[in-house]
Write a protein that holds these residues in place. Structure first.
Motif, PDB file in Angstrom:
ATOM      1  N   GLN A 150      31.507  45.945 -48.896  1.00  0.00           N
ATOM      2  CA  GLN A 150      32.116  46.983 -47.989  1.00  0.00           C
ATOM      3  C   GLN A 150      33.655  46.109 -46.960  1.00  0.00           C
ATOM      4  O   GLN A 150      32.926  44.708 -46.801  1.00  0.00           O
ATOM      5  N   GLU A 153      37.277  45.995 -42.543  1.00  0.00           N
ATOM      6  CA  GLU A 153      37.760  46.616 -42.144  1.00  0.00           C
ATOM      7  C   GLU A 153      37.433  48.007 -41.621  1.00  0.00           C
ATOM      8  O   GLU A 153      38.943  48.893 -41.235  1.00  0.00           O
ATOM      9  N   GLN A 154      37.056  48.473 -42.620  1.00  0.00           N
ATOM     10  CA  GLN A 154      36.977  50.069 -43.345  1.00  0.00           C
ATOM     11  C   GLN A 154      36.063  50.954 -42.024  1.00  0.00           C
ATOM     12  O   GLN A 154      35.480  50.258 -41.270  1.00  0.00           O
ATOM     13  N   ASP A 155      37.223  52.075 -41.782  1.00  0.00           N
ATOM     14  CA  ASP A 155      36.693  53.216 -40.825  1.00  0.00           C
ATOM     15  C   ASP A 155      35.845  54.243 -41.691  1.00  0.00           C
ATOM     16  O   ASP A 155      36.432  54.803 -42.497  1.00  0.00           O
ATOM     17  N   ALA A 156      34.633  54.130 -41.353  1.00  0.00           N
ATOM     18  CA  ALA A 156      33.533  55.272 -41.463  1.00  0.00           C
ATOM     19  C   ALA A 156      34.372  56.414 -41.561  1.00  0.00           C
ATOM     20  O   ALA A 156      34.325  57.760 -42.313  1.00  0.00           O
ATOM     21  N   ASP A 157      34.961  56.652 -39.846  1.00  0.00           N
ATOM     22  CA  ASP A 157      35.315  58.020 -39.718  1.00  0.00           C
ATOM     23  C   ASP A 157      36.535  58.487 -40.633  1.00  0.00           C
ATOM     24  O   ASP A 157      36.764  59.925 -40.809  1.00  0.00           O
ATOM     25  N   VAL A 158      36.973  57.673 -40.646  1.00  0.00           N
ATOM     26  CA  VAL A 158      38.705  57.805 -42.258  1.00  0.00           C
ATOM     27  C   VAL A 158      38.228  58.662 -43.259  1.00  0.00           C
ATOM     28  O   VAL A 158      38.517  59.344 -43.983  1.00  0.00           O
ATOM     29  N   GLU A 160      34.767  59.906 -43.460  1.00  0.00           N
ATOM     30  CA  GLU A 160      34.278  61.291 -43.244  1.00  0.00           C
ATOM     31  C   GLU A 160      35.570  62.618 -43.450  1.00  0.00           C
ATOM     32  O   GLU A 160      34.966  63.385 -43.765  1.00  0.00           O
ATOM     33  N   LYS A 293      41.226  50.807 -47.923  1.00  0.00           N
ATOM     34  CA  LYS A 293      39.831  50.452 -48.231  1.00  0.00           C
ATOM     35  C   LYS A 293      38.669  50.968 -47.868  1.00  0.00           C
ATOM     36  O   LYS A 293      37.543  50.626 -46.975  1.00  0.00           O
ATOM     37  N   SER A 294      38.823  52.004 -48.731  1.00  0.00           N
ATOM     38  CA  SER A 294      38.085  52.821 -49.231  1.00  0.00           C
ATOM     39  C   SER A 294      37.414  52.972 -50.077  1.00  0.00           C
ATOM     40  O   SER A 294      37.328  54.088 -50.790  1.00  0.00           O
TER      41      SER A 294
END
Length: 354
Positions: A150, A153-158, A160, A293-294
């Motif tokens: 992972q 700097e990954q943004d989980a909200d982005v 989703e 980053k996803s």
């Protein structure tokens, strides 16, 4: 000698024998037959032998029968030793394992059984053998698995948000496509394949650690691959480098694989050779870029894992041509398995908006 225990009187000897004949539990049947003999007036020792027990055991079953009737003559599983951790403590332990260790506080980057053995002792003042800790983890629904990478700097909200809005984004991408045109959803990515090859887990005898060849040379090539999960198909090329020229060749290859008369929306990451304006996009293709980053949004990442674990890992490639041959053969093996492509590649959120 203990006093004789009287047998309850609401069952006759005939009733007990009928119950024994109907029972599918052999142990219950023989106990019923012993009690029927007692009801007939037989001596307790002789009645006990009918059921294959001694007189004291018969006395115990009489107590059970008097209290519970015929159901009391069925064997019961022992509940085993009582857990030394309460339900509340197990819930807390589950949260601790789920959250993972704090390196500054716990001094480790992952929980081992021996670490949790110490945590249980410190938190709950209960000593467990390390093997028992493993059993507790199993009972709580945990297993020892490899982690997935992972980006820090990954943004989980982005991620989703992209899943929820992807049908609308696909529609926006298709705004210049003629209404009624069949639409295909494709995913694209690249994989480096070379002499510094990967090794994967394998079954082996307990206590052994198998060895596999590990080449230290640096020749490699790039497998550009794309899949259409709905059709169970794909398109790929092998190239010496990952750059704009290679990407153009791959787009042209994908365009030829799209169904006649259809238009494909290709989801891909934002690598420099994907987003460059130097690409000439075939008329039957549109591009939709995944959030940065996803990589887990792209099922081709899982395709690469499948290719490595099934056909590519644990091998040595002596020449550049051997690398090309291995990559092409692995991809052709995959294309021959359309159900595998569909199973690995299908994502419920990736669809044309309604």
């Amino acid at each position: 000698m203990p006093a004789r225990v009287s047998l309850r009187t609401d069952f006759t000897a005939e009733d007990l024998r009928k119950l024994a004949a109907k029972s599918s539990d052999a142990n219950q049947s023989r106990r019923l037959l012993s009690l029927a003999a007692v009801r007939d007036g037989m001596r307790r020792g002789d009645a006990a032998r009918i059921g294959g027990m001694d007189r004291q055991t018969l006395r115990d079953w009489v107590h059970r029968f008097n209290a519970e009737g015929p159901d009391g003559l069925v064997d019961r599983k022992s509940p085993g030793p009582r857990r030394r951790l309460s339900a509340e403590q197990l819930d807390e332990l589950e949260r601790i394992v789920e959250a993972g260790p704090d390196f500054e506080k716990d001094g480790v980057v992952r929980w081992r059984r021996v670490d949790l053995q110490r945590v249980i002792k410190e938190r709950f003042d209960v000593d467990y053998h390390v093997r028992h800790v493993g059993q507790i983890l199993h009972d709580l629904g945990f297993s020892h698995v490899s982690t997935r990478p992972q980006h820090p700097e990954q943004d989980a909200d982005v991620i989703e948000a992209f899943k929820k809005t992807s049908p609308r984004k696909v529609e926006e991408t298709l705004k210049d496509v003629a209404p009624g045109t069949p639409v295909e959803i494709w995913f694209q990515d690249e994989m480096r394949l070379g002499q510094k090859n990967s090794r994967v887990r394998q079954w082996a005898r307990k206590g052994t650690r198998p060895r596999q060849p590990a080449d230290l040379r640096y020749q490699n090539a790039y497998l550009f691959g794309a899949i259409c999960p709905a059709r169970g198909t794909g398109a790929a090329i092998m190239m010496p480098t990952a750059d704009t020229e290679a990407m153009q060749a791959h787009l042209d290859e994908i365009a030829m694989a799209v169904a006649p008369g259809a238009h494909a929306v290709i989801l891909m990451d934002q690598a420099g050779w994907h987003i460059t304006g130097a690409l000439t996009l075939p008329e039957n293709l549109s591009l939709l870029f995944l959030p940065p980053k996803s990589p887990e949004l792209n099922p081709v990442e899982n395709i690469w894992q499948y290719l490595r674990q099934t056909w590519l890992a644990n091998r040595v490639f002596d020449t550049y041509d051997a690398i090309l041959d291995a990559g092409c053969q692995a991809w052709n093996n995959l294309i021959a398995l359309p159900d595998v492509i569909t199973s690995i590649g299908t994502r419920g959120w990736a669809k044309v908006g309604q």
